[in-house]
Scaffold this motif. Structure first.
Motif, PDB file in Angstrom:
ATOM      1  N   ALA A  39       0.826  -1.207   0.000  1.00 29.43           N
ATOM      2  CA  ALA A  39       0.000   0.000   0.000  1.00 29.43           C
ATOM      3  C   ALA A  39       0.862   1.260   0.000  1.00 29.43           C
ATOM      4  O   ALA A  39       0.574   2.221  -0.728  1.00 29.43           O
ATOM      5  N   ARG A  43       0.870   4.142  -2.918  1.00 27.87           N
ATOM      6  CA  ARG A  43       0.522   5.538  -2.613  1.00 27.87           C
ATOM      7  C   ARG A  43       1.684   6.464  -2.952  1.00 27.87           C
ATOM      8  O   ARG A  43       1.465   7.561  -3.468  1.00 27.87           O
ATOM      9  N   LEU A  49      -6.314   6.104  -3.940  1.00 32.91           N
ATOM     10  CA  LEU A  49      -6.662   5.263  -2.801  1.00 32.91           C
ATOM     11  C   LEU A  49      -7.661   4.175  -3.175  1.00 32.91           C
ATOM     12  O   LEU A  49      -7.526   3.023  -2.757  1.00 32.91           O
ATOM     13  N   HIS A  50      -8.663   4.510  -3.980  1.00 32.76           N
ATOM     14  CA  HIS A  50      -9.673   3.498  -4.327  1.00 32.76           C
ATOM     15  C   HIS A  50      -9.067   2.370  -5.164  1.00 32.76           C
ATOM     16  O   HIS A  50      -9.495   1.230  -5.076  1.00 32.76           O
ATOM     17  N   CYS A  52      -5.808   1.364  -4.863  1.00 35.00           N
ATOM     18  CA  CYS A  52      -5.033   0.590  -3.881  1.00 35.00           C
ATOM     19  C   CYS A  52      -5.951  -0.386  -3.146  1.00 35.00           C
ATOM     20  O   CYS A  52      -5.621  -1.561  -2.991  1.00 35.00           O
ATOM     21  N   ALA A  53      -7.085   0.119  -2.699  1.00 36.53           N
ATOM     22  CA  ALA A  53      -8.022  -0.716  -1.945  1.00 36.53           C
ATOM     23  C   ALA A  53      -8.534  -1.871  -2.802  1.00 36.53           C
ATOM     24  O   ALA A  53      -8.611  -3.016  -2.339  1.00 36.53           O
ATOM     25  N   ARG A  54      -8.861  -1.587  -4.063  1.00 28.91           N
ATOM     26  CA  ARG A  54      -9.374  -2.638  -4.943  1.00 28.91           C
ATOM     27  C   ARG A  54      -8.315  -3.705  -5.202  1.00 28.91           C
ATOM     28  O   ARG A  54      -8.574  -4.896  -5.077  1.00 28.91           O
ATOM     29  N   GLY A  57      -7.206  -5.317  -1.654  1.00 27.81           N
ATOM     30  CA  GLY A  57      -8.276  -5.903  -0.851  1.00 27.81           C
ATOM     31  C   GLY A  57      -9.173  -6.882  -1.565  1.00 27.81           C
ATOM     32  O   GLY A  57      -9.839  -7.699  -0.927  1.00 27.81           O
TER      33      GLY A  57
END
Length: 78
Positions: A39, A43, A49-50, A52-54, A57
């Motif tokens: 992460a 970044r 951010l969205h 990275c999360a996808r 995660g």
């Protein structure tokens, strides 16, 4: 559209290729050192951010261009 998100979140205009490269570096870092490191790498590379999360995660929702998705399989097909 990804360029718009990158510009809004990072304050600079980054190309899709730069974002893709940062995602791939983050995925590699994640495999070697864990999700938190992946992460951070993403970044620092300007990945929104969205994204990275996808990517971190929800591995099943990764795009075909994401590095880990395209990793070669072993000769046995595993």
């Amino acid at each position: 559209m990804n360029e718009q998100y990158a510009m809004l979140e990072s304050g600079s205009d980054r190309s899709n290729k730069e974002i893709e490269a940062a995602v791939n570096r983050g995925l590699a870092a994640c495999m070697l050192s864990g999700v938190a490191v992946g992460a951070v790498v993403m970044r620092e590379g300007g990945v929104p951010l969205h994204v990275c999360a996808r990517v971190l995660g929800s591995p099943g929702q990764r795009r075909a261009s994401d590095w880990q998705q395209n990793a070669p399989t072993s000769p046995t097909g595993r």
